[in-house]
Design a protein around this motif. Structure first.
Motif, short mmCIF file in Angstrom:
data_model
loop_
_atom_site.label_atom_id
_atom_site.label_comp_id
_atom_site.label_asym_id
_atom_site.label_seq_id
_atom_site.Cartn_x
_atom_site.Cartn_y
_atom_site.Cartn_z
N SER A 1 -0.60 -4.26 4.29
CA SER A 1 -0.66 -5.05 3.05
C SER A 1 -0.30 -4.25 1.81
N HIS A 2 -0.19 -2.91 1.93
CA HIS A 2 0.08 -2.08 0.77
C HIS A 2 1.16 -1.05 1.10
N ALA A 3 1.74 -0.50 0.06
CA ALA A 3 2.82 0.48 0.22
C ALA A 3 2.79 1.44 -0.96
N GLY A 4 3.72 2.39 -0.94
CA GLY A 4 3.77 3.41 -1.98
C GLY A 4 3.14 4.70 -1.49
N SER A 5 3.43 5.80 -2.19
CA SER A 5 2.92 7.10 -1.76
C SER A 5 1.41 7.18 -1.84
N THR A 6 0.77 6.33 -2.67
CA THR A 6 -0.69 6.33 -2.77
C THR A 6 -1.28 4.97 -2.40
N CYS A 7 -0.49 4.14 -1.72
CA CYS A 7 -0.94 2.81 -1.27
C CYS A 7 -1.37 1.93 -2.45
N ALA A 8 -0.75 2.15 -3.62
CA ALA A 8 -1.17 1.43 -4.82
C ALA A 8 -0.46 0.10 -5.01
N CYS A 9 0.55 -0.16 -4.18
CA CYS A 9 1.37 -1.36 -4.39
C CYS A 9 1.02 -2.45 -3.38
N ASP A 10 0.67 -3.62 -3.90
CA ASP A 10 0.41 -4.78 -3.05
C ASP A 10 1.76 -5.38 -2.63
N PRO B 1 -9.83 8.56 -1.43
CA PRO B 1 -9.59 8.23 -2.83
C PRO B 1 -8.14 8.51 -3.24
N ALA B 2 -7.51 9.49 -2.62
CA ALA B 2 -6.12 9.79 -2.96
C ALA B 2 -5.19 8.66 -2.54
N CYS B 3 -5.64 7.80 -1.64
CA CYS B 3 -4.86 6.66 -1.17
C CYS B 3 -5.48 5.35 -1.65
N ASN B 4 -6.12 5.42 -2.81
CA ASN B 4 -6.77 4.25 -3.41
C ASN B 4 -7.79 3.60 -2.47
N ALA C 1 -5.22 6.13 4.99
CA ALA C 1 -5.75 7.38 5.54
C ALA C 1 -4.90 8.54 5.05
N LEU C 2 -5.56 9.58 4.56
CA LEU C 2 -4.87 10.78 4.07
C LEU C 2 -4.78 11.76 5.23
N THR C 3 -3.56 11.99 5.72
CA THR C 3 -3.34 12.88 6.86
C THR C 3 -2.24 13.86 6.50
N CYS C 4 -2.56 15.14 6.56
CA CYS C 4 -1.59 16.20 6.27
C CYS C 4 -0.95 16.00 4.89
N GLY C 5 -1.75 15.57 3.92
CA GLY C 5 -1.27 15.42 2.56
C GLY C 5 -0.47 14.16 2.29
N LYS C 6 -0.37 13.25 3.27
CA LYS C 6 0.41 12.03 3.09
C LYS C 6 -0.47 10.82 3.37
N CYS C 7 -0.27 9.77 2.56
CA CYS C 7 -1.04 8.54 2.74
C CYS C 7 -0.35 7.63 3.76
N PHE C 8 -1.13 7.15 4.72
CA PHE C 8 -0.65 6.16 5.68
C PHE C 8 -1.34 4.84 5.34
N CYS D 1 15.54 1.50 2.61
CA CYS D 1 15.04 0.70 1.49
C CYS D 1 13.52 0.59 1.64
N THR D 2 12.77 1.22 0.73
CA THR D 2 11.31 1.26 0.80
C THR D 2 10.72 0.88 -0.56
N VAL D 3 9.39 0.80 -0.60
CA VAL D 3 8.69 0.51 -1.84
C VAL D 3 8.41 1.83 -2.56
N THR D 4 8.85 1.94 -3.80
CA THR D 4 8.65 3.16 -4.57
C THR D 4 7.31 3.12 -5.28
N ASP D 5 6.98 4.20 -5.97
CA ASP D 5 5.71 4.26 -6.71
C ASP D 5 5.71 3.35 -7.93
N GLU D 6 6.88 2.83 -8.32
CA GLU D 6 6.95 1.85 -9.40
C GLU D 6 6.69 0.44 -8.87
N CYS D 7 6.32 0.36 -7.58
CA CYS D 7 6.02 -0.93 -6.93
C CYS D 7 7.22 -1.87 -6.97
N ARG D 8 8.38 -1.30 -6.71
CA ARG D 8 9.61 -2.06 -6.57
C ARG D 8 10.37 -1.48 -5.38
#
Length: 706
Positions: A357-366, A339-342, A346-353, A397-404
Motif C-alpha cells: 500500500s506504500h512506496a518510496g525510500s521511507t514508505c511515506a507515499c500512499d 520509525p525510519a520507514c514511517n 521493515a528496515l533491513t540493511c539500511g533499506k526500507c521494505f 518506473c518507480t515511485v520517487t520520494d516526491e510521491c510521483r
C-alpha cells in the motif's frame, strides 16, 4: 591445395601463422556407410579401399573410411602441407548417406593434442578450424541407426595413426558437447558449405548452429573459385581477430555471468545480450567489459565454486574462485515497523521494505494518492513514440520520494528519463565513466537532452576531468569520519578503496564472513574501548585510539590489527542499561547490548550498539564497585599444599593401619598352629594300603634233603 595461398594471405594479419590437415567421412557401418559396392567388400576403416571403376575403366582408390583422421599437425612448412594434401586419399563414394561425421571430427580436433594446439598457450593465438562440407551433420542419437548405443564421452580417442578409433564404439557427440570443447580450447569454426549435385545445401543449418553456439563459429557458402575460398578464410580470420567478447569457458551451476561492453566503435554487436561483443578491434583500440557475477541460488553453491572467463579470441583467460556470502550480516537485524520507514515497513540493511500500500525510500507515499496525482506516463520521454519502453529502456518506473512516478536508472545511465549513457558522455578512467561509481558520477546540466555533461568526483579523488587522480587521504576508506577505523581495521586503503583481508567483505571491509572464519561479536569489538582507564570517558575523536582507551590489561598486545578508533564513551554508576542515538532516525534510539568482561579479579559491565554497517555507535561503561564487582585476592598456595600433604598423610595412615591388622591376624593364626601341634596324640598303625615288596613261594615237589 589452397593452403599455401591461405598462409600467404594471412601474412597480412600476422607473421606467425600455421596450418594443419585432417579429413572426415562418417561412421564405417551401415546405414552410414555401404560396406559393399559393385561386388567389392570394403576393408577395415584403416585400410585403403577400391572405390570402383572410373570412366577410363581403371580401378580407383579412395582413402580409409573413418569419422575422422588427423593427418598433419599445425606447421609453417608449406612444402610438408602440400605433400600431405597430395598424398591424402579422400573417400569419394563409399557412403550411402554422404559424409555426416562433422561433429565427430570437430570434437576430436578440439580436444586432442595431436593437431598441435599447445604450440601456443591458451589465449595466446587465434585458433580457427575451417570445416569444408557438402551436407548436414549427424548428432547425438543418430548412432542408434547403426546399433551404436554408448553415449559420447567427449574425450580424445585418436590412435597412433591419427584415426578416431572409437567411431564404432560410441555415438556422435551432441552440439552442446562440441561447443563446450570449442569453448574450453577457445577455437572458432568456419563452416564452408558446398552444394550437392549443383544444388546448394541449406546454409541455414549451419547458420542456426553458429547462433546456438553464441558466436563460437562462422558460416559461409563454399565457392568453386579457389581465390574466393581463400578470401573467405582470410576474412574469417580477420573478423575473428577484430572481435572481442567475454566467453564463459567453464560455467558454474547457480551462478549467472553477464558482460556489458564499452566498444571503440560505439554500440556492441549484440546490445543487451548476456555477453556483449565488440568489433573493429584493431591495433591501438581499447574495449572495456564490465563483468557481473551473480549468485542466483545459494543452495547450489557449496564451498568454493570455480568458473573460467576468457576474453576471445586471443586475449587470455582468468579463473574465478567464488566463496558466496549468501546472507548479509545485517539481515538478521531487521527492524519491523521501523520509525525510519514511517512505522510501515521493515528496515533491513539500511533499506526500507514497504508494504504493497506504500512506496518510496521511507514508505511515506500512499499508492492510491500517488496514482491520483501521477501515473506511469511520467516515465516516458516527450519524444517517445507508441510502444517505446519507459525510462528509455534503461531503467524502471518507480515511485520517487516526491510521491510521483519517476525513473530509477540502471547502472551506467542517468537523467530524468535515463537517456544519458555515462560512458558516451563523460571521460573514461580505467575504462569506466568517471572511473566508476566509487570515484565519481557523470551528471548532465540538461539531463533530458543529455548536454553539458561532466564528472562529479567523490573524495578522495581530486576533481580532475575523469576523477583519475588519487588524494592520498584515507577519508574514503572510513565508514565514519569521526571514529571509524580505516577499512574497519580489516584491510588496507589504496586511493580511497579498501583491499580487504581474507574473510572480510564490504566497501569498507566492515562485514565478517562467518563461513570463512569465527567473527567477533559486538561486545568483543567494543571491548578494546570499554575497559580503558576512567580518563577515557567522553572520548570520541580521531586521537582516542584503543591504545589510549584500550583494555589496560597486561596480557593484551595492542597491534594495528586489533586497535580501532573509539566511539564516544561515557560512564554510569549502576548497571541499569543504556541506549544510543539511532543513525537512521534523528528522534529514535537503539537499545544497547549488555556485555561483561573480567579484568584481573573484577567483573566489568558495559553497553554498546552498532549500526547496519557494523560501526560502533558508542560505549557506556558501568563504574566499578569494589565490593560488588571485585573479590579479595586469594592465596591458593596453602590450600593446595594442605590438600597435597593431607592426602599424603592419609595414604601413610592407611598403610600403617593395614600393616597392623595383617600382623595381628598372622600372629593369631601362628599361635593356633602351635597349640594344635602340642596337643596332637600319635598311635602306631599299619597302613591298609601298604603291600610288602617280598613274597614267599613253596615248591610242592620238593622233598627236602636227608
Amino acid at each position: 591445395r589452397t593452403g599455401p595461398n591461405i598462409i600467404q594471405q594471412l601474412a597480412q594479419l600476422t607473421p606467425n601463422r600455421r596450418i594443419g590437415l585432417g579429413v572426415f567421412s562418417d561412421k564405417p557401418t551401415s546405414p552410414f556407410f555401404n560396406t559393399k559396392i559393385d561386388g567389392t567388400v570394403f576393408q577395415s576403416p584403416q585400410e585403403t579401399n577400391s572405390c570402383g571403376i572410373d570412366e577410363g575403366g581403371r580401378n580407383t582408390a579412395c582413402g580409409p573410411v573413418n569419422s575422422f583422421q588427423h593427418i598433419l599437425p599445425l606447421t609453417d612448412n608449406i612444402t610438408a602441407y602440400t605433400a600431405a594434401v597430395n598424398t591424402t586419399l579422400l573417400t569419394t563414394k563409399p557412403s550411402e548417406d554422404d559424409r555426416h561425421g562433422q561433429l565427430d571430427a570437430l570434437l576430436q580436433a578440439a580436444v586432442c593434442d595431436a593437431p598441435g594446439w599447445n604450440t601456443f598457450e591458451l589465449g595466446g593465438a587465434i585458433r580457427l578450424i575451417v570445416l569444408a562440407t557438402d551436407g548436414p551433420y549427424h548428432s547425438a542419437g543418430d548412432g542408434l541407426l547403426g546399433g551404436i548405443l554408448r553415449w559420447n564421452d567427449g574425450q580424445c580417442h585418436l590412435d597412433s595413426a591419427g584415426f578416431y578409433d572409437y567411431s564404432l564404439l560410441q555415438d556422435y557427440p551432441s552440439t552442446g558437447q562440441v561447443k563446450d570443447a570449442l569453448d574450453a580450447n577457445e577455437i572458432i569454426v568456419l563452416f564452408a558449405v558446398a552444394g550437392i549435385g549443383g544444388a546448394s545445401v541449406d546454409l541455414s543449418i549451419y547458420e542456426h548452429l553458429v547462433r546456438a553456439w553464441g558466436g563460437r563459429g562462422l558460416s559461409a557458402e563454399l565457392p568453386n573459385d579457389d581465390t574466393a575460398f581463400v578470401n573467405i578464410v582470410v576474412n574469417a580470420a580477420r573478423e575473428a581477430s577484430e572481435q572481442a567478447n567475454v566467453q564463459l569457458s567453464r560455467a558454474a551451476e547457480g551462478v549467472t555471468v553477464t558482460a556489458t561492453a564499452t566498444c571503440p566503435s560505439g554500440s556492441p554487436l549484440n546490445p543487451g545480450a548476456t555477453l556483449e561483443r565488440c568489433n573493429g578491434m584493431t591495433v591501438g583500440k581499447t574495449a572495456t567489459f564490465e563483468v557481473t557475477v551473480t549468485a542466483d541460488d545459494c543452495s547450489k553453491l557449496v564451498g568454493t565454486t570455480s568458473l573460467r572467463l576468457s576474453l576471445s579470441p586471443a586475449y587470455g583467460s582468468v579463473a574465478l574462485n567464488i566463496n558466496p556470502l549468501c546472507t548479509c550480516p545485517c539481515s538478521s537485524m531487521s527492524v519491523l515497523e521501523s520509525p525510519a520507514c514511517n512505522r510501515l515497513g521493515a528496515l533491513t540493511c539500511g533499506k526500507c521494505f514497504c508494504p504493497a500500500s506504500h512506496a518510496g525510500s521511507t514508505c511515506a507515499c500512499d499508492i492510491n494518492e500517488v496514482r491520483r496525482v501521477s501515473n506511469e506516463s511520467e516515465c516516458q520521454a516527450p519524444t517517445s513514440g507508441v510502444g517505446d519502453l519507459p525510462c528509455s529502456g534503461n531503467g524502471r518506473c518507480t515511485v520517487t520520494d516526491e510521491c510521483r512516478f519517476g525513473c530509477t536508472c540502471n547502472p551506467g545511465f542517468h537523467g530524468k528519463f535515463c537517456a544519458c549513457q555515462n560512458s558516451a558522455l563523460c571521460p573514461l578512467s580505467r575504462g569506466l565513466a568517471c572511473g566508476g561509481t566509487n570515484r565519481g558520477r557523470c551528471l548532465c546540466e540538461n539531463d533530458i537532452d543529455c548536454t553539458d555533461c561532466k564528472c562529479n568526483c567523490i573524495a578522495p579523488f581530486i576533481r580532475t576531468a575523469a576523477c583519475d587522480f588519487c588524494d592520498p587521504s584515507p577519508a574514503g576508506c572510513q565508514l565514519s569520519t569521526s571514529f571509524s577505523a580505516v577499512c574497519s581495521a580489516n584491510g588496507n586503503c589504496t586511493c580511497g578503496e579498501c583491499q580487504c583481508n581474507s574473510g572480510y567483505t564490504g566497501d569498507r571491509c566492515q562485514f565478517c564472513n562467518e563461513r570463512v572464519q569465527s567473527c567477533p561479536t559486538v561486545c568483543a569489538r567494543a571491548l578494546a574501548c570499554a575497559l580503558g582507564p576512567p580518563e577515557c570517558a567522553g572520548a570520541g575523536n580521531a586521537t582516542a585510539t584503543c591504545y589510549d582507551c584500550g583494555m589496560g590489561m597486561a596480557t593484551t598486545t595492542r597491534t594495528s590489527a586489533t586497535c580501532t578508533v573509539c566511539p564516544p564513551i561515557r560512564i554510569i554508576q549502576e548497571p541499569t542499561g543504556a541506549s544510543f542515538p539511532d543513525p537512521t532516525n534523528p528522534n529514535g534510539v537503539t537499545e544497547g547490548t549488555s556485555c561483561s568482561a573480567t579484568d584481573g579479579n573484577c567483573q566489568n559491565t558495559y553497553y554498546t550498539a552498532q549500526d547496519n554497517n557494523l560501526v560502533l555507535l558508542g560505549v557506556v561503561r558501568v563504574a566499578r564497585n569494589e565490593e560488588r564487582d571485585c573479590s579479595q585476592a586469594f592465596n591458593s598456595t596453602p590450600v593446595v599444599l594442605g590438600i597435597v600433604f593431607g592426602l599424603l598423610g592419609l595414604a601413610i595412615l592407611l598403610l600403617v593401619i593395614w600393616k597392623v591388622v595383617t600382623t595381628f591376624l598372622d600372629r593369631r593364626e601362628y599361635r593356633h598352629f602351635l597349640e594344635a601341634q602340642k596337643n596332637a596324640k600319635w598311635e602306631k598303625e599299619s597302613n591298609p594300603l601298604f603291600k610288602s615288596p617280598t613274597q614267599t613261594f613253596v615248591n610242592p615237589d620238593y622233598k627236602g634233603t636227608t
